[in-house]
Design an enzyme around this catalytic site. Structure first.
Site, PDB file in Angstrom:
ATOM      1  CG  PHE A  87       1.707   0.341  -1.341  1.00  0.00           C
ATOM      2  CD1 PHE A  87       1.968  -0.244  -2.524  1.00  0.00           C
ATOM      3  CD2 PHE A  87       0.373   0.287  -0.751  1.00  0.00           C
ATOM      4  CE1 PHE A  87       1.048  -0.898  -3.148  1.00  0.00           C
ATOM      5  CE2 PHE A  87      -0.674  -0.461  -1.496  1.00  0.00           C
ATOM      6  CZ  PHE A  87      -0.285  -0.923  -2.748  1.00  0.00           C
ATOM      7  CB  ILE A  88      -0.308   4.529  -2.096  1.00  0.00           C
ATOM      8  CG1 ILE A  88      -1.052   3.151  -1.233  1.00  0.00           C
ATOM      9  CG2 ILE A  88      -1.021   5.381  -2.758  1.00  0.00           C
ATOM     10  CD1 ILE A  88      -2.244   3.478  -0.652  1.00  0.00           C
TER      11      ILE A  88
ATOM     12  CG  ASP B  21       8.636   8.619   3.296  1.00  0.00           C
ATOM     13  OD1 ASP B  21       7.854   8.239   2.533  1.00  0.00           O
ATOM     14  OD2 ASP B  21       9.218   8.315   4.308  1.00  0.00           O
TER      15      ASP B  21
ATOM     16  CB  THR C  29       8.631   4.988   9.302  1.00  0.00           C
ATOM     17  OG1 THR C  29       7.842   4.493   8.329  1.00  0.00           O
ATOM     18  CG2 THR C  29       8.192   6.568   9.597  1.00  0.00           C
TER      19      THR C  29
ATOM     20  CB  ILE D 166       4.477  15.153   8.161  1.00  0.00           C
ATOM     21  CG1 ILE D 166       3.963  14.115   8.796  1.00  0.00           C
ATOM     22  CG2 ILE D 166       4.941  14.995   6.564  1.00  0.00           C
ATOM     23  CD1 ILE D 166       2.566  13.644   8.269  1.00  0.00           C
TER      24      ILE D 166
ATOM     25  CG  PHE E 283       0.188   9.829  -0.640  1.00  0.00           C
ATOM     26  CD1 PHE E 283      -0.577   8.767  -1.199  1.00  0.00           C
ATOM     27  CD2 PHE E 283       0.561  10.678  -1.518  1.00  0.00           C
ATOM     28  CE1 PHE E 283      -0.953   8.977  -2.422  1.00  0.00           C
ATOM     29  CE2 PHE E 283       0.272  10.781  -2.799  1.00  0.00           C
ATOM     30  CZ  PHE E 283      -0.645  10.036  -3.182  1.00  0.00           C
TER      31      PHE E 283
ATOM     32  CB  THR F 189      -8.360   4.906   5.095  1.00  0.00           C
ATOM     33  OG1 THR F 189      -8.927   3.635   4.912  1.00  0.00           O
ATOM     34  CG2 THR F 189      -8.484   5.511   6.240  1.00  0.00           C
ATOM     35  CG  ASP F 190     -12.261   1.592   2.829  1.00  0.00           C
ATOM     36  OD1 ASP F 190     -11.462   1.488   3.770  1.00  0.00           O
ATOM     37  OD2 ASP F 190     -12.837   0.567   2.184  1.00  0.00           O
ATOM     38  CD  GLU F 191      -8.964   0.325   7.814  1.00  0.00           C
ATOM     39  OE1 GLU F 191      -8.841   0.322   8.941  1.00  0.00           O
ATOM     40  OE2 GLU F 191      -8.351  -0.555   7.151  1.00  0.00           O
TER      41      GLU F 191
ATOM     42  CE1 TYR G  69      -4.154   4.224   8.768  1.00  0.00           C
ATOM     43  CE2 TYR G  69      -5.976   2.594   8.420  1.00  0.00           C
ATOM     44  CZ  TYR G  69      -5.014   3.609   7.914  1.00  0.00           C
ATOM     45  OH  TYR G  69      -5.141   4.085   6.713  1.00  0.00           O
TER      46      TYR G  69
ATOM     47  CE  LYS H 149      -5.377   8.289   6.655  1.00  0.00           C
ATOM     48  NZ  LYS H 149      -4.162   8.639   6.181  1.00  0.00           N
TER      49      LYS H 149
ATOM     50  CB  ILE I 233      -1.559  -8.733  -1.174  1.00  0.00           C
ATOM     51  CG1 ILE I 233      -3.103  -9.128  -1.281  1.00  0.00           C
ATOM     52  CG2 ILE I 233      -0.886  -9.072  -2.603  1.00  0.00           C
ATOM     53  CD1 ILE I 233      -3.671  -8.273  -2.318  1.00  0.00           C
TER      54      ILE I 233
ATOM     55  CG  HIS J 271     -10.931  -8.629  11.748  1.00  0.00           C
ATOM     56  ND1 HIS J 271     -10.432  -9.807  11.512  1.00  0.00           N
ATOM     57  CD2 HIS J 271     -10.666  -7.708  10.457  1.00  0.00           C
ATOM     58  CE1 HIS J 271      -9.933  -9.787  10.057  1.00  0.00           C
ATOM     59  NE2 HIS J 271     -10.097  -8.582   9.530  1.00  0.00           N
TER      60      HIS J 271
HETATM   61  P1  NAD Z   1       3.003   2.786   3.920  1.00  0.00           P
HETATM   62  O1  NAD Z   1       2.857   2.517   5.181  1.00  0.00           O
HETATM   63  O2  NAD Z   1       3.514   2.108   2.812  1.00  0.00           O
HETATM   64  O3  NAD Z   1       3.734   4.214   3.509  1.00  0.00           O
HETATM   65  C1  NAD Z   1       3.615   5.336   4.358  1.00  0.00           C
HETATM   66  C2  NAD Z   1       4.907   6.172   4.265  1.00  0.00           C
HETATM   67  O4  NAD Z   1       4.799   7.461   4.917  1.00  0.00           O
HETATM   68  C3  NAD Z   1       6.378   5.700   4.576  1.00  0.00           C
HETATM   69  O5  NAD Z   1       7.287   5.890   3.326  1.00  0.00           O
HETATM   70  C4  NAD Z   1       6.815   6.338   5.750  1.00  0.00           C
HETATM   71  O6  NAD Z   1       8.159   6.361   5.953  1.00  0.00           O
HETATM   72  C5  NAD Z   1       5.972   7.681   5.656  1.00  0.00           C
HETATM   73  N1  NAD Z   1       5.896   8.171   6.812  1.00  0.00           N
HETATM   74  C6  NAD Z   1       5.291   7.643   8.195  1.00  0.00           C
HETATM   75  N2  NAD Z   1       5.319   8.616   9.079  1.00  0.00           N
HETATM   76  C7  NAD Z   1       5.765   9.547   8.705  1.00  0.00           C
HETATM   77  C8  NAD Z   1       6.095  10.860   9.260  1.00  0.00           C
HETATM   78  N3  NAD Z   1       5.790  11.282  10.515  1.00  0.00           N
HETATM   79  N4  NAD Z   1       6.807  11.969   8.552  1.00  0.00           N
HETATM   80  C9  NAD Z   1       6.977  11.815   7.126  1.00  0.00           C
HETATM   81  N5  NAD Z   1       6.760  10.420   6.583  1.00  0.00           N
HETATM   82  C10 NAD Z   1       6.110   9.471   7.287  1.00  0.00           C
HETATM   83  O7  NAD Z   1       1.366   3.437   3.710  1.00  0.00           O
HETATM   84  P2  NAD Z   1       0.652   3.315   2.257  1.00  0.00           P
HETATM   85  O8  NAD Z   1      -0.018   2.138   2.324  1.00  0.00           O
HETATM   86  O9  NAD Z   1       1.255   3.642   1.064  1.00  0.00           O
HETATM   87  O10 NAD Z   1      -0.521   4.367   2.676  1.00  0.00           O
HETATM   88  C11 NAD Z   1      -0.462   5.738   2.117  1.00  0.00           C
HETATM   89  C12 NAD Z   1      -1.544   6.534   2.503  1.00  0.00           C
HETATM   90  O11 NAD Z   1      -2.738   5.875   1.880  1.00  0.00           O
HETATM   91  C13 NAD Z   1      -1.698   6.500   4.228  1.00  0.00           C
HETATM   92  O12 NAD Z   1      -2.211   7.809   4.456  1.00  0.00           O
HETATM   93  C14 NAD Z   1      -3.135   5.541   4.198  1.00  0.00           C
HETATM   94  O13 NAD Z   1      -3.690   6.007   5.275  1.00  0.00           O
HETATM   95  C15 NAD Z   1      -3.541   5.735   3.189  1.00  0.00           C
HETATM   96  N6  NAD Z   1      -4.498   4.629   2.522  1.00  0.00           N
HETATM   97  C16 NAD Z   1      -3.971   3.429   2.251  1.00  0.00           C
HETATM   98  C17 NAD Z   1      -4.592   2.283   1.714  1.00  0.00           C
HETATM   99  C18 NAD Z   1      -3.905   1.057   1.739  1.00  0.00           C
HETATM  100  O14 NAD Z   1      -4.709   0.208   1.233  1.00  0.00           O
HETATM  101  N7  NAD Z   1      -2.953   0.744   2.082  1.00  0.00           N
HETATM  102  C19 NAD Z   1      -6.061   2.330   1.268  1.00  0.00           C
HETATM  103  C20 NAD Z   1      -6.398   3.902   1.581  1.00  0.00           C
HETATM  104  C21 NAD Z   1      -5.820   4.781   2.114  1.00  0.00           C
HETATM  105  O1  DAU Z   2      -9.382  -0.066   3.646  1.00  0.00           O
HETATM  106  C1  DAU Z   2      -8.336   0.691   3.552  1.00  0.00           C
HETATM  107  C2  DAU Z   2      -7.122   0.398   4.366  1.00  0.00           C
HETATM  108  O2  DAU Z   2      -6.715  -1.132   3.972  1.00  0.00           O
HETATM  109  C3  DAU Z   2      -5.836   0.989   4.491  1.00  0.00           C
HETATM  110  O3  DAU Z   2      -6.567   2.289   5.240  1.00  0.00           O
HETATM  111  C4  DAU Z   2      -4.911   0.522   5.545  1.00  0.00           C
HETATM  112  O4  DAU Z   2      -4.113   1.578   5.523  1.00  0.00           O
HETATM  113  C5  DAU Z   2      -4.403  -0.682   4.980  1.00  0.00           C
HETATM  114  O5  DAU Z   2      -3.515  -1.296   5.796  1.00  0.00           O
HETATM  115  C6  DAU Z   2      -5.523  -1.813   4.741  1.00  0.00           C
HETATM  116  O6  DAU Z   2      -6.131  -2.135   5.895  1.00  0.00           O
HETATM  117  P1  DAU Z   2      -6.454  -3.682   6.207  1.00  0.00           P
HETATM  118  O7  DAU Z   2      -6.334  -3.737   7.704  1.00  0.00           O
HETATM  119  O8  DAU Z   2      -7.602  -4.005   5.432  1.00  0.00           O
HETATM  120  O9  DAU Z   2      -5.433  -4.334   5.439  1.00  0.00           O
HETATM  121  P2  DAU Z   2      -4.289  -5.683   5.685  1.00  0.00           P
HETATM  122  O10 DAU Z   2      -3.708  -6.159   4.567  1.00  0.00           O
HETATM  123  O11 DAU Z   2      -3.579  -5.354   7.097  1.00  0.00           O
HETATM  124  O12 DAU Z   2      -5.567  -7.106   6.184  1.00  0.00           O
HETATM  125  C7  DAU Z   2      -6.411  -7.223   4.936  1.00  0.00           C
HETATM  126  C8  DAU Z   2      -7.346  -8.052   5.444  1.00  0.00           C
HETATM  127  O13 DAU Z   2      -6.557  -9.385   5.810  1.00  0.00           O
HETATM  128  C9  DAU Z   2      -7.853  -7.793   6.916  1.00  0.00           C
HETATM  129  O14 DAU Z   2      -9.196  -8.491   7.172  1.00  0.00           O
HETATM  130  C10 DAU Z   2      -6.997  -8.606   7.882  1.00  0.00           C
HETATM  131  C11 DAU Z   2      -6.295  -9.795   7.187  1.00  0.00           C
HETATM  132  N1  DAU Z   2      -5.326 -10.358   7.534  1.00  0.00           N
HETATM  133  C12 DAU Z   2      -4.141  -9.590   7.526  1.00  0.00           C
HETATM  134  C13 DAU Z   2      -2.960  -9.846   7.617  1.00  0.00           C
HETATM  135  C14 DAU Z   2      -1.718  -9.015   7.402  1.00  0.00           C
HETATM  136  C15 DAU Z   2      -4.936 -11.450   7.564  1.00  0.00           C
HETATM  137  O15 DAU Z   2      -5.879 -12.466   7.648  1.00  0.00           O
HETATM  138  N2  DAU Z   2      -3.616 -12.195   8.049  1.00  0.00           N
HETATM  139  C16 DAU Z   2      -2.584 -11.289   7.906  1.00  0.00           C
HETATM  140  O16 DAU Z   2      -1.478 -11.732   8.179  1.00  0.00           O
END
Ligand code: NAD
Ligand code: DAU
Length: 334
Positions: free
Chosen positions: A11-12, A33, A36, A60, A81, A125-127, A153, A157, A194, A279
């Protein structure tokens, strides 16, 4: 300069690849990449013909492959990423999170040490800061907050972040870390809130809301996150952590209702289900450091950003369907 972007089919990372290949035609970008389940070659297929973009399928954690790639490409900058990113999956099966998120980070940084680089950037991540109470809106995460994680998770991180700090102090590796809040935007895998709401609502299926739906996330458009990462990589100080946040705290229920309203769907689709184990209640990020040091800021309000994002999903429904049917796995012909 030559950049390695890991996880660039996710995604990102894919949004990052689109942004930088357009913005910096003079630089070269290699995307590594593993494809996965969360990696989708369709996200970056349109970059195939760009002269400054190259895709390599690989893991990786694969030391031999990573070593060979570094030897051949001689990267200046590495941006990691790649990760297992879904909290629910980490609760069911933690091990792969430790392998990819911690050992993968170690593998990349060892190659950086061996071959020399100008910057290694860890997308975190902020988590890693844990959560905040719902009744203390005055509290926010700064870079000084202690690491205090809740899920496998976020622990993986955090482990990676600590390792990045250790490689800086012990080996002098020029590192930086960004810690961002919840992203939304195009190409988000339909396992996250979302796109789950979108794909279920379009089929008039029940939308699972965990617990009471009162948990709060700080939403940021993926474009704004990526602009921040780019600024940190190019101008941020070595050895530093930068928070990036959306200034858009919303309860999950508010987010779900906003999307249903835009799609003209009934709130009756909402179904409260068992809560996620452990949670996190609330995330809120203070990004003052990135704003004052780097001039970073957000360009999307939540209301505009979510509207534009849902429009994107409506106009790209085949992208979602392709994932739901499993067809997306055939996109990379290698
Ligand atoms: P994502 O799950 O959509 O994408 C992860 C990508 O990494 C995929 O393309 C997958 O194929 C690749 N990948 C996974 N394992 C791998 C491996 N062992 N070797 C090579 N490639 C591999 O994740 P995302 O939501 O795009 O998040 C990207 C980064 O940003 C992550 O490090 C995540 O922790 C961080 N992050 C995500 C969010 C969020 O809201 N989604 C917020 C803050 C930080
Ligand atoms: O804060 C950054 C993090 O945000 C990233 O590091 C993670 O990679 C990313 O997945 C995201 O984590 P969350 O757990 O916050 O995201 P998620 O979309 O899974 O869930 C958002 C909120 O919605 C969370 O409180 C759980 C809730 N949820 C999620 C799903 C998938 C639901 O209520 N129903 C659902 O079906």
């Amino acid at each position: 300069m030559k950049f390695l972007i890991t996880g660039g089919a996710g995604f990102i990372g894919s949004n990052y690849c689109h942004y930088v290949t357009e913005k910096y035609p003079e630089d070269e970008f290699v995307c590594l990449d593993a494809l996965t389940y969360a990696g989708n070659y369709n996200n970056i297929k349109s970059l195939e013909d760009k002269p400054n973009f190259k895709f390599v399928k690989g893991n990786i954690t694969d030391m031999e492959l990573v070593d060979k790639l570094f030897a051949e490409e001689k990267f200046d900058v590495v941006i990691n990423f790649a990760a297992e990113s879904h909290v629910d999956n980490s609760i069911k099966n933690p091990r792969i999170f430790l392998e990819t998120n911690i050992l993968g980070t170690q593998t990349l940084m060892d190659a950086c040490r061996k071959y020399g680089i100008k910057r290694y950037h860890q997308v975190s991540t902020d988590e890693v800061y844990g959560d905040l109470p719902l009744d203390r809106p005055d509290l926010v995460f700064t870079e000084e907050n202690p690491i205090k994680t809740s899920s496998p998770y976020s622990s993986s991180k955090a482990g990676a972040d600590l390792l990045v700090g250790a490689y800086y102090r012990t080996y002098g590796l020029p590192v930086s870390i960004s810690r961002c809040s919840n992203n939304y935007g195009p190409y988000q895998f339909p396992e996250k809130l979302i796109p789950v709401v979108f794909s279920k609502a379009m089929k008039d299926e029940k939308i699972p809301v965990y617990g009471t739906g009162e948990n709060v996330r700080d939403w940021i458009h993926v474009y704004d996150h990526n602009v921040g990462v780019d600024m940190i990589v190019r101008n941020g100080r070595v050895g530093e952590v930068y928070n990036l946040g959306g200034h858009s705290e919303r309860t999950n229920l508010t987010v779900v209702k906003t999307i249903l309203k835009q799609l003209g769907k009934s709130e009756d689709l909402i179904e409260f289900v068992a809560d996620r184990k452990g949670h996190d209640l609330r995330y809120a990020i203070d990004s003052t450091k990135a704003e004052t040091e780097l001039g970073w800021n957000r360009t999307h309000t939540f209301e505009e950003g979510i509207k534009e994002t849902i429009e994107w999903y409506v106009n790209n429904q085949d992208w979602v369907d392709n994932i739901l049917s499993g067809e997306y796995k055939e996109a990379y012909k290698g």
